[in-house]
Design a protein around this motif. Sequence first.
Motif, PDB file in Angstrom:
ATOM      1  N   LEU A  57      10.618 -14.751  74.520  1.00 18.62           N
ATOM      2  CA  LEU A  57       9.204 -14.798  74.133  1.00 18.62           C
ATOM      3  C   LEU A  57       8.935 -13.895  72.935  1.00 18.62           C
ATOM      4  CD1 LEU A  57       7.531 -14.724  77.666  1.00 18.62           C
ATOM      5  CD2 LEU A  57       7.471 -16.633  76.039  1.00 18.62           C
ATOM      6  N   ALA A  61       7.931 -14.990  69.058  1.00 16.49           N
ATOM      7  CA  ALA A  61       6.746 -14.429  68.404  1.00 16.49           C
ATOM      8  C   ALA A  61       7.106 -13.874  67.028  1.00 16.49           C
ATOM      9  CB  ALA A  61       6.138 -13.336  69.274  1.00 16.49           C
ATOM     10  N   TYR A  76       2.625 -16.414  71.958  1.00 14.54           N
ATOM     11  CA  TYR A  76       3.791 -15.842  72.634  1.00 14.54           C
ATOM     12  C   TYR A  76       3.505 -14.416  73.109  1.00 14.54           C
ATOM     13  CZ  TYR A  76       6.787 -19.754  71.255  1.00 14.54           C
ATOM     14  OH  TYR A  76       7.362 -20.995  71.129  1.00 14.54           O
ATOM     15  N   ARG A  79       1.691 -14.221  76.326  1.00 16.01           N
ATOM     16  CA  ARG A  79       2.562 -14.383  77.494  1.00 16.01           C
ATOM     17  C   ARG A  79       3.346 -13.102  77.778  1.00 16.01           C
ATOM     18  NH1 ARG A  79       5.461 -19.993  75.951  1.00 16.01           N
ATOM     19  NH2 ARG A  79       6.654 -19.564  77.874  1.00 16.01           N
TER      20      ARG A  79
END
Length: 205
Positions: A57, A61, A76, A79
Motif C-alpha cells: 500500500l 502510494a 492508498y 488505507r
Amino acid sequence: MPVETQVMPSAAPGMSRLDLFLQHWRAKILLFIGLRPLARNVFLGILEKSPHDLLALNSMAYDAMQAGDPAQALNYFDRVLALSPDKSNAHFNHAFVSEELGRLEDAERGFRAAIAIEEKMDRAWYGLGLVLIRQGRLEDALAALQRNTQLQPMSPFGWYQLARVHVDLKQTNEALKVIRHLKGFEPKVAAQLERETGLKVGNLI
C-alpha cells in the motif's frame, strides 16, 4: 516527500508468509534496479491476495506521487492510516498528500496527530508550519517553525520559513536575527532572504 514505513510481512489468505516475503524482496530488487513498472505490478499482485499489506500500500502510494497523481496516493494512504492509526509516519504521509491537494484542515489534523504520537518529529512540525502559513495563521505557524528549528537546527528550510513569517508579521529585527544565524552555516539561503525581503543583517539593531 512522504516517509517510507518499515513493515513486517504478514500471512494472507492464499499467500504464505514465505511467499509474501519473497514477493516483497522481488519488488524491492526491481525498484533498486530501476524497473518501477514491474515492481508496481508485483505490488498490485500482492494487494490482490493481501489487500491489507502495508508495504504494498505504501509503495503504491509513493508510485502514485511520483506519477503526479496525489489523489490516487491519498487513496492508498487512507488505507494505510486505517490500518496503522498508531504510527506517526502514517499520519505524516496522509497529511503531506492532503496538503498537496489543498485539503488544509485534513493536513493540519494529520500533522498534529503525528506530533501527538512522536512529539520530536521535526518534519511534522515543519509541515504543520507550512499549512498554518497557507491558512494565514501566522502566530501559530511561528510557534510550529520555532519547534522545528529547535529539533532540526542545521536544516535551512525551517529557518527560511521562520524568517518569512517574521517579515509577514512585521517583526523585522527577529527576521534579521534569523538571517544572521543562517549566514553562519547557510550563507546562500541568508543571501536569498536578503534579496527577497530587502533586509540586510547590517541593519540589525
